[in-house]
Design a protein around this motif. Structure first.
Motif, mmCIF file in Angstrom:
data_model
loop_
_atom_site.group_PDB
_atom_site.id
_atom_site.type_symbol
_atom_site.label_atom_id
_atom_site.label_comp_id
_atom_site.label_asym_id
_atom_site.label_seq_id
_atom_site.Cartn_x
_atom_site.Cartn_y
_atom_site.Cartn_z
ATOM 1 N N MET A 211 18.284 -32.212 2.666
ATOM 2 C CA MET A 211 17.537 -30.978 2.908
ATOM 3 C C MET A 211 17.316 -30.184 1.618
ATOM 4 S SD MET A 211 20.371 -29.281 5.380
ATOM 5 C CE MET A 211 21.986 -28.987 4.681
ATOM 6 N N TRP A 212 17.637 -30.787 0.499
ATOM 7 C CA TRP A 212 17.484 -30.105 -0.794
ATOM 8 C C TRP A 212 16.012 -29.833 -1.085
ATOM 9 C CZ3 TRP A 212 19.839 -27.418 -4.318
ATOM 10 C CH2 TRP A 212 19.259 -27.280 -5.592
ATOM 11 N N LYS A 213 15.738 -28.601 -1.450
ATOM 12 C CA LYS A 213 14.381 -28.226 -1.832
ATOM 13 C C LYS A 213 14.461 -27.667 -3.246
ATOM 14 C CE LYS A 213 11.094 -24.934 -0.415
ATOM 15 N NZ LYS A 213 11.182 -23.657 0.169
ATOM 16 N N PRO A 214 13.788 -28.282 -4.212
ATOM 17 C CA PRO A 214 13.898 -27.818 -5.604
ATOM 18 C C PRO A 214 13.161 -26.496 -5.815
ATOM 19 C CG PRO A 214 12.345 -29.630 -5.451
ATOM 20 C CD PRO A 214 12.913 -29.440 -4.062
ATOM 21 N N ASP A 215 13.307 -25.937 -7.002
ATOM 22 C CA ASP A 215 12.653 -24.677 -7.377
ATOM 23 C C ASP A 215 12.978 -23.554 -6.392
ATOM 24 O OD1 ASP A 215 11.410 -26.069 -9.494
ATOM 25 O OD2 ASP A 215 9.903 -26.821 -8.084
ATOM 26 N N THR A 216 14.231 -23.517 -5.969
ATOM 27 C CA THR A 216 14.667 -22.514 -5.004
ATOM 28 C C THR A 216 15.975 -21.935 -5.530
ATOM 29 O OG1 THR A 216 13.712 -23.886 -3.280
ATOM 30 C CG2 THR A 216 15.223 -22.161 -2.564
ATOM 31 N N ARG A 217 16.153 -20.636 -5.332
ATOM 32 C CA ARG A 217 17.388 -20.004 -5.805
ATOM 33 C C ARG A 217 18.322 -19.813 -4.610
ATOM 34 N NH1 ARG A 217 17.113 -16.285 -10.005
ATOM 35 N NH2 ARG A 217 17.599 -14.590 -8.564
ATOM 36 N N TYR A 218 19.352 -20.661 -4.548
ATOM 37 C CA TYR A 218 20.258 -20.622 -3.400
ATOM 38 C C TYR A 218 21.370 -19.597 -3.630
ATOM 39 C CZ TYR A 218 17.839 -24.793 -1.921
ATOM 40 O OH TYR A 218 16.873 -25.667 -1.535
ATOM 41 N N ALA A 219 21.704 -18.865 -2.567
ATOM 42 C CA ALA A 219 22.709 -17.802 -2.687
ATOM 43 C C ALA A 219 24.024 -18.181 -2.016
ATOM 44 C CB ALA A 219 22.185 -16.513 -2.069
ATOM 45 N N LYS A 220 23.969 -19.103 -1.048
ATOM 46 C CA LYS A 220 25.172 -19.392 -0.286
ATOM 47 C C LYS A 220 25.131 -20.831 0.222
ATOM 48 C CE LYS A 220 27.958 -17.515 3.497
ATOM 49 N NZ LYS A 220 28.137 -16.423 4.447
ATOM 50 N N ALA A 221 26.298 -21.443 0.321
ATOM 51 C CA ALA A 221 26.378 -22.777 0.898
ATOM 52 C C ALA A 221 27.678 -22.885 1.687
ATOM 53 C CB ALA A 221 26.363 -23.843 -0.191
ATOM 54 N N GLY A 222 27.717 -23.796 2.635
ATOM 55 C CA GLY A 222 28.951 -23.953 3.410
ATOM 56 C C GLY A 222 29.069 -25.323 4.045
ATOM 57 N N VAL A 223 30.321 -25.701 4.280
ATOM 58 C CA VAL A 223 30.624 -26.922 5.012
ATOM 59 C C VAL A 223 31.574 -26.541 6.138
ATOM 60 C CG1 VAL A 223 31.741 -29.183 4.910
ATOM 61 C CG2 VAL A 223 30.332 -28.404 2.999
ATOM 62 N N ILE A 224 31.232 -26.889 7.363
ATOM 63 C CA ILE A 224 32.069 -26.547 8.517
ATOM 64 C C ILE A 224 32.420 -27.830 9.259
ATOM 65 C CG2 ILE A 224 32.217 -25.144 10.609
ATOM 66 C CD1 ILE A 224 29.960 -23.404 9.431
ATOM 67 N N LEU A 225 33.704 -28.101 9.377
ATOM 68 C CA LEU A 225 34.144 -29.271 10.140
ATOM 69 C C LEU A 225 34.357 -28.848 11.593
ATOM 70 C CD1 LEU A 225 36.654 -30.839 7.606
ATOM 71 C CD2 LEU A 225 34.260 -31.412 7.999
ATOM 72 N N LEU A 226 33.831 -29.645 12.525
ATOM 73 C CA LEU A 226 33.813 -29.252 13.937
ATOM 74 C C LEU A 226 34.572 -30.259 14.801
ATOM 75 C CD1 LEU A 226 29.992 -28.642 13.847
ATOM 76 C CD2 LEU A 226 31.692 -26.824 13.927
ATOM 77 N N ASP A 227 34.811 -29.856 16.035
ATOM 78 C CA ASP A 227 35.477 -30.728 17.016
ATOM 79 C C ASP A 227 36.783 -31.283 16.454
ATOM 80 O OD1 ASP A 227 33.385 -30.257 18.644
ATOM 81 O OD2 ASP A 227 32.394 -32.176 18.311
ATOM 82 N N LEU A 228 37.628 -30.394 15.931
ATOM 83 C CA LEU A 228 38.899 -30.856 15.383
ATOM 84 C C LEU A 228 39.824 -31.285 16.521
ATOM 85 C CD1 LEU A 228 39.666 -28.231 12.596
ATOM 86 C CD2 LEU A 228 38.102 -30.164 12.593
ATOM 87 N N GLN A 229 40.498 -32.374 16.332
ATOM 88 C CA GLN A 229 41.489 -32.807 17.316
ATOM 89 C C GLN A 229 42.573 -33.639 16.649
ATOM 90 O OE1 GLN A 229 39.297 -35.104 20.258
ATOM 91 N NE2 GLN A 229 37.640 -35.327 18.782
ATOM 92 N N ALA A 230 43.652 -33.843 17.394
ATOM 93 C CA ALA A 230 44.739 -34.673 16.871
ATOM 94 C C ALA A 230 44.214 -36.104 16.737
ATOM 95 C CB ALA A 230 45.930 -34.628 17.815
ATOM 96 N N PRO A 231 44.662 -36.814 15.678
ATOM 97 C CA PRO A 231 44.111 -38.158 15.434
ATOM 98 C C PRO A 231 44.214 -39.073 16.662
ATOM 99 C CG PRO A 231 45.632 -37.527 13.692
ATOM 100 C CD PRO A 231 45.649 -36.421 14.687
ATOM 101 N N GLN A 232 45.334 -38.935 17.423
ATOM 102 C CA GLN A 232 45.492 -39.847 18.564
ATOM 103 C C GLN A 232 44.526 -39.534 19.699
ATOM 104 O OE1 GLN A 232 47.813 -37.929 17.276
ATOM 105 N NE2 GLN A 232 48.884 -36.713 18.824
ATOM 106 N N ASP A 233 43.971 -38.304 19.722
ATOM 107 C CA ASP A 233 43.009 -37.937 20.772
ATOM 108 C C ASP A 233 41.572 -38.261 20.388
ATOM 109 O OD1 ASP A 233 45.188 -36.882 22.052
ATOM 110 O OD2 ASP A 233 44.818 -34.836 21.355
ATOM 111 N N ALA A 234 41.349 -38.513 19.104
ATOM 112 C CA ALA A 234 39.975 -38.706 18.639
ATOM 113 C C ALA A 234 39.459 -40.080 19.060
ATOM 114 C CB ALA A 234 39.932 -38.576 17.117
#
Lengths: 412, 140
Positions: A323-346
């Motif tokens: 989704m990178w668009k050049p010639d743009t001044r970015y102010a914020k970025a984030g990574v969110i991990l979702l649906d966390l669970q115990a490894p044995q339940d995944a």
């Protein structure tokens, strides 16, 4: 019986514990990136500085000339919070850390006002943090008593009906735990302004007005305990790392690095809780208010359940690339991990692309080294230690209590 | 997975104590008689009680307390919960400065004696921040 103890202007008090030049002065602590005032000393409040005030817009006001603005120092605040919790644990059978600066206490019949006063003195002596204590038969009453204590003598006991009745008559409803801006407006329109008026409402009309959550708050105010002491937080559902950049990011190299660093930190958080993620969201956007054209790239997608930094980084980076668009001044970025669970339940893949045993060993080693030698000692390739996009923190105090290089200096 | 578990466990225990796993116990020729007796190095943080909430480490600047065996660059471990005692060295806030001073009680009045200043009475403007509990010097 419940108690609620909280640190007065906690972040400012942490700063003052190690820097006598801040005592008696108007001091504020700024949010990440030196944005808004998130803690204010009594002197700063008296000058009219509001919570959340955007500091770079108002710092030139002549009346703010003497104000000392500190960048936030979460390594310090976290360690001071630990010390407060440990002192409290010496005196109460059960302590529930509710936030970095608020703790619920389990009070027995013997541990009331005088006992709380003594503990408060001890917290002050050991950690240098001034506190207030509220006491009540429910959590909501203890929290309200704590607000009352700020204007009284530092300890307020709402298990005493007379004290409670007198305080309720003048306390505005927005001081109640769980009554937000929207509910406050609704109640004000009905002519309800004080806690006394709200507590006197029939339970059924509160439910109609503010759903079952409001009804619970109402019951708690009337002395019916609905919220028990909880000693462990609910299992985390997400692990989010999102940051405003110190200055706009315009190259893919910088953005890739920022996404990799955020992904690595999110994976680390996930592992701290012993969980794996099975979905992820990656986003970045331009500044919403500075006049730059608005661009917001966001992608959410499922991943093979993992907490492996390398797997999470590579997927975050490739999502960002798409989704990178050049010639743009970015102010914020984030990574969110979702649906966390115990490894044995995944859900498990038949042919996993990450060898789970090898990955777990490597990640354990990575976390152990970083725990011992400081965060960021071992980093997955492609993340620099200090980066042009890093958060701004121009006036952060030393990490007095956690780094040998930063210890408080004493003159002999 | 099953076979890797004890090894992983050992690694976790060792790394929790801040020690890399000692590889020499797994010898290739003769079995090491020390195998079941591998211990970690002594933990100075334990000795100095650094994990207790009342313990703080501070760094000495200046040579004014050499007569008390305290040198510039030393790390002092201090205790904010210790009873003040006459004749002992303390950390104090004095006129906006963080200083080391000798605490003296005379006729019911407490005084701070900084190394390079006149004695000051302990009052509202001063604060006895902590008493010295231990000293760490690394460049002996």
């Amino acid at each position: 019986m419940f108690g609620l103890i909280d640190g007065n202007n906690f972040y400012v008090s942490c700063e003052r514990a190690f820097d006598p030049t801040l005592i008696g002065k108007p001091v504020i602590v700024l949010s990440n990136n030196d944005g808004c005032a998130i803690a204010r000393s009594a002197e700063a409040k008296a000058l009219g500085i509001r919570m959340g005030e955007v500091w770079h817009l108002s710092k030139r006001k002549p009346e703010y000339r003497e104000v000392i603005a500190k960048s936030s120092n979460y390594a310090l605040y976290g360690d001071m919070s630990r010390r407060v919790l440990e002192v409290l644990s010496d005196h109460f059978a059960r302590v529930e850390p509710y936030s970095i600066d608020e703790m619920f206490l389990d009070l027995t019949a013997f541990a009331r006002v005088d006992y709380c006063r003594r503990v408060r003195d001890r917290v002050r002596r050991i950690t240098k943090i001034p506190t207030c204590v509220g006491i009540g038969p429910t959590k909501t009453l203890a929290k309200l008593a704590n607000k009352h204590a700020k204007t009284a003598t530092g300890v307020s006991d709402f298990s005493n009906i007379d004290i409670r009745r007198e305080a309720f008559a003048t306390m505005p409803i927005d001081e109640i735990w769980g009554v937000g801006r929207a509910n406050q407006t609704k109640l004000n329109e009905l002519g309800i302004f004080t806690v006394e008026q709200f507590a006197a409402l029939p339970s059924a009309s509160v439910r109609k007005l503010m759903t079952v959550t409001g009804q619970r708050t109402h019951a708690e105010l009337n002395g019916v305990s609905c919220l028990p002491l909880t000693l462990a937080p609910d299992q985390k559902q997400t692990a989010a790392v999102t940051r405003m950049f110190g200055r706009p990011v315009e190259t893919w190299t910088d953005m890739r690095e920022a996404l990799a660093a955020h992904a690595a930190r999110a994976a680390e958080k996930c592992r701290q809780h012993g969980l794996v993620a099975s979905a992820m969201q990656v986003f970045f956007h331009t500044h919403p208010h500075n006049g730059d054209p608005w661009y917001h790239g966001q992608r959410s997608f499922e991943i093979e359940p993992t907490a492996d930094s390398f797997a999470i980084i590579s997927q975050a980076v490739s999502a960002g690339r798409s989704m990178w668009k050049p010639d743009t001044r970015y102010a914020k970025a984030g990574v969110i991990l979702l649906d966390l669970q115990a490894p044995q339940d995944a859900p498990r893949d038949l042919l996993p692309t990450v060898d789970p045993v090898r990955s777990e060993k490597l990640m354990t080693a990575l976390d152990a080294v970083n725990a011992r030698f400081g965060r960021g000692t071992l980093r997955p390739g492609g993340i620099r230690q200090t980066t042009p996009w890093s958060t701004r923190a121009n006036n952060r105090s030393p990490r007095y209590t956690t780094r040998l290089s930063d210890l408080m200096e004493v003159r002999a | 997975m099953i076979s890797a578990l004890p090894l992983l466990l050992m690694f976790c225990i060792c790394s929790r104590m801040g020690e890399p796993a000692y590889k020499g116990a797994e010898t290739t020729g003769f079995q090491s008689p020390a195998q079941d007796h591998v211990e970690a190095v002594p933990d100075l943080a334990e000795l100095l009680e650094l994990r207790r909430p009342q313990r703080y480490a501070v760094r000495v600047k200046g040579e004014g307390l050499r007569k008390r065996g305290i040198h510039g660059g030393d790390i002092l471990v201090v205790n904010t919960d210790a009873e003040p005692r006459s004749g002992k060295v303390c950390v104090a806030f004095l006129h906006g400065d963080v200083v080391l001073a000798i605490l003296i009680e005379k006729d019911g009045q407490w005084w701070l004696e900084p190394s390079n200043d006149a004695p000051q009475p302990v009052c509202d403007e001063t604060e006895v921040w902590a008493m010295i509990a231990a000293l760490v010097r690394t460049d002996v």
